[in-house]
Write an enzyme that holds these catalytic residues in place. Structure first.
Site, PDB file in Angstrom:
ATOM      1  N   GLN A  71       0.834  -1.199   0.000  1.00 10.36           N
ATOM      2  CA  GLN A  71       0.000   0.000   0.000  1.00 10.36           C
ATOM      3  C   GLN A  71       0.875   1.258   0.000  1.00 10.36           C
ATOM      4  OE1 GLN A  71      -3.139   0.315  -0.414  1.00 10.36           O
ATOM      5  NE2 GLN A  71      -4.114  -1.598   0.152  1.00 10.36           N
ATOM      6  N   CYS A  81     -10.051  -1.227  -4.550  1.00 11.77           N
ATOM      7  CA  CYS A  81      -9.523   0.072  -4.971  1.00 11.77           C
ATOM      8  C   CYS A  81     -10.337   0.655  -6.115  1.00 11.77           C
ATOM      9  CB  CYS A  81      -8.050  -0.043  -5.371  1.00 11.77           C
ATOM     10  SG  CYS A  81      -7.745  -1.198  -6.717  1.00 11.77           S
ATOM     11  N   TYR A 115      -4.823 -12.673  -3.406  1.00 10.88           N
ATOM     12  CA  TYR A 115      -4.120 -11.469  -3.858  1.00 10.88           C
ATOM     13  C   TYR A 115      -3.307 -10.885  -2.691  1.00 10.88           C
ATOM     14  CZ  TYR A 115      -8.128 -11.878  -7.061  1.00 10.88           C
ATOM     15  OH  TYR A 115      -9.113 -12.352  -7.920  1.00 10.88           O
ATOM     16  N   ASP A 137      -8.138  -8.732  -1.791  1.00 14.30           N
ATOM     17  CA  ASP A 137      -7.679  -7.379  -2.091  1.00 14.30           C
ATOM     18  C   ASP A 137      -7.184  -7.385  -3.533  1.00 14.30           C
ATOM     19  OD1 ASP A 137      -6.772  -4.814  -2.111  1.00 14.30           O
ATOM     20  OD2 ASP A 137      -5.220  -5.079  -0.586  1.00 14.30           O
ATOM     21  N   GLU A 191      -0.701 -15.434  -4.113  1.00 17.59           N
ATOM     22  CA  GLU A 191      -0.274 -14.316  -4.959  1.00 17.59           C
ATOM     23  C   GLU A 191       0.370 -14.876  -6.215  1.00 17.59           C
ATOM     24  OE1 GLU A 191       0.393 -11.175  -6.836  1.00 17.59           O
ATOM     25  OE2 GLU A 191      -0.472 -10.813  -4.856  1.00 17.59           O
TER      26      GLU A 191
END
Length: 524
Positions: free
Chosen positions: A282, A407, A311, A380, A332
């Site tokens: 982030q 997001c 993720y 995420d 991931e």
């Protein structure tokens, strides 16, 4: 009919999803850059096409109380930020409204006022910078792209970046000009340096500089390293990323360490993380800690629970979950990020965290086939959201709670709508402003599995419902105008009719079927 190159007076009544002002002039929706709701302006029409009308402010007749002088001298030309013309209060209101609209309109889940968590800092908060490089007047320059172009606007100081990033950028540009190192030329695919990529550890003050180049070697490496060491306090490494593809992807797949180490360290939520150049992390450190706090509140984990983090990036959320759960599994697709995640678990003494390098869809399906039944799944995803196969696999695992960190409100709304069809209901919504001065907004939502013993599904025949006059008389033109104003999309009568059919609504006489028996009708 609104005409190009003409000036009209109009009131700004709202915003698009990316923060442009919306006005209605002579029955047409006009999108206006840098406008604020409630303002009355003379609007110069720049573009009129079949999809939308765009204008710019020629003169503000009645300014909003939320209009402020721009602190950034590049705000009008640079495409990085969106809201230097308004105060932070109005920016937060706009972003919260955007999340509410997406969940209600796209997700089909009516929500009330969405709370939004302000950022402690609205300047100097970014810990990652990507500066494109180009040649202008015979000199190398670096900055950011002009909106919707690849024209580089040279920037001396970016107000949302940390100072270390600008110092590194200036040092690389000075080195290029001193030793005549050619910037990359996109049209001819020639030149060498494409991007200057800088990561900073806010808690540790460590800085990692990565040069993205159109090749595999770099001349004058020693001089570059020395220039950076003198200019950038806290420099721990200089890395070369080879990217010889003609694409918009910034980083290449190959990395070479030119100086120091290939990673930096940062501390987040009292955990120490190792970060390589391609790892996801982030960009707003202080706000990320508050975001993850909201994730943990929603997850409600105990030491008896298994948590799955899709993720997972470098494992930031996974390791936070592991401190509360009995077992936490992170997935991931980027190998370097998984290597960092495993090392991060080791460094923090966390033994109940596991990491797998795989595509989220494949991993979710495989874990579902193995019979994994996590109590909580955290996702995420990137801006494109979650694929249908991932949603199917998640639903097959039957978690009690799904915590979705998004997001992009549009894909969040879409995915929440899909998950409600799998027996989940939206329980909590929290917007978090991770990216002040830009149109982006982060959101944490909690979806809880419905208890079959406490809920009954009822099928309603729409013909039996008593619709009000307002509900029953929306014309196709009114629907088109609404969608255009709200989302900036132009839709056809055919598209509207097909959506109405899928929802079981009467399509009326506007659905024009072809008279040909074998006619091919495009599907929405």
């Amino acid at each position: 009919m609104v005409q190009k190159n003409h000036i009209y007076t109009g009131e700004i009544t709202g915003y698009t999803s990316d923060g442009m002002g919306v006005a209605r002039i002579d029955g047409q929706v006009v999108f206006v850059k840098q406008a604020i709701a409630g303002e009355v302006c003379d609007i110069y029409i720049e573009t009129v096409n079949s999809n939308a009308v765009y204008g710019r402010i020629n003169k503000i007749l009645e300014p909003s109380s939320h209009r402020t002088p721009r602190q950034c001298p590049y705000a009008k030309r640079c495409g990085g930020c969106d809201f230097w013309h308004m105060d932070y209060q109005e920016e937060l209101r706009l972003k919260a409204q955007r999340v509410q609209d997406a969940l209600t309109r796209l997700g089909g889940v009516p929500v009330g006022t969405v709370p939004i968590l302000p950022s402690p800092q609205i300047t100097g908060y970014r810990n990652k910078a990507q500066y494109p490089v180009s040649a202008q007047k015979g000199q190398a320059v670096a900055g950011f792209y002009r909106e919707k172009t690849h024209q580089v606007i040279p920037v001396d100081r970016c107000l949302i970046q940390c100072q270390a990033a600008d110092l590194a950028k200036d040092a690389v540009v000075a080195w290029m000009n001193r030793y005549h190192i050619a910037p990359y030329e996109e049209s001819s695919h020639t030149g060498l340096v494409r991007h200057i990529y800088v990561r900073t550890g806010f808690a540790t003050s460590q800085v990692l500089v990565c040069l993205v180049v159109n090749g595999k070697k770099l001349p004058r490496q020693k001089e570059l390293v020395e220039q950076l060491r003198q200019a950038v306090p806290g420099l721990v490494g200089v890395v070369l990323s080879s990217n010889e593809k003609q694409s918009n992807v910034v980083l290449g797949k190959e990395f070479y360490c030119l100086y120091g180490q290939e990673t930096l360290e940062d501390v987040l939520c009292n955990l120490r993380f190792r970060l390589s150049a391609p790892s996801f992390y982030q960009v707003n450190h202080d706000q990320a800690e508050r975001l993850y706090g909201k994730v943990l509140e929603a997850a409600q984990l105990t030491k008896e629970d298994v948590a799955l983090d899709l993720y997972c990036g470098t494992g930031t959320i996974t390791l936070c979950l592991a401190r509360q759960a009995g077992r936490a599994i992170g997935v991931e697709v980027i190998p370097e990020a998984i290597a960092d995640a495993k090392e991060n678990a080791r460094r923090n003494g966390i033994t109940n965290g596991e990491f797998f390098c795989a595509d989220a869809s494949q991993a979710a399906q495989e874990l579902a086939r193995r019979g994994l039944r996590p109590k909580v799944i955290v996702v995420d995803p990137p801006r494109k959201g979650i694929g249908p196969q991932v949603i199917e696999a998640m639903a097959a695992m039957g978690p009690e709670r799904i915590v979705y960190v998004s997001c992009d409100p549009a894909t969040l709304g879409r995915d929440v709508g899909r998950l409600t069809h799998h027996g989940y209901e939206l329980s909590q919504v929290q917007a978090v402003d991770m990216f002040p001065r830009t149109a982006h907004v982060e959101t944490v939502v909690l979806l809880s599995k419905l208890n079959a013993k406490q809920h009954v599904e009822v099928e309603l025949n729409l013909d039996e419902l008593d619709l009000t006059a307002a509900e029953s008389k929306a014309t196709y033109d009114e629907i088109k105008a609404y969608v255009l104003e709200k989302y900036g999309l132009k839709v056809s009568s055919l598209y509207i009719s097909q959506v109405k059919r899928k929802c079981g609504l009467d399509v009326g006489q506007n659905y024009n079927l072809s008279k040909k028996e074998d006619a091919k009708v495009p599907q929405c």
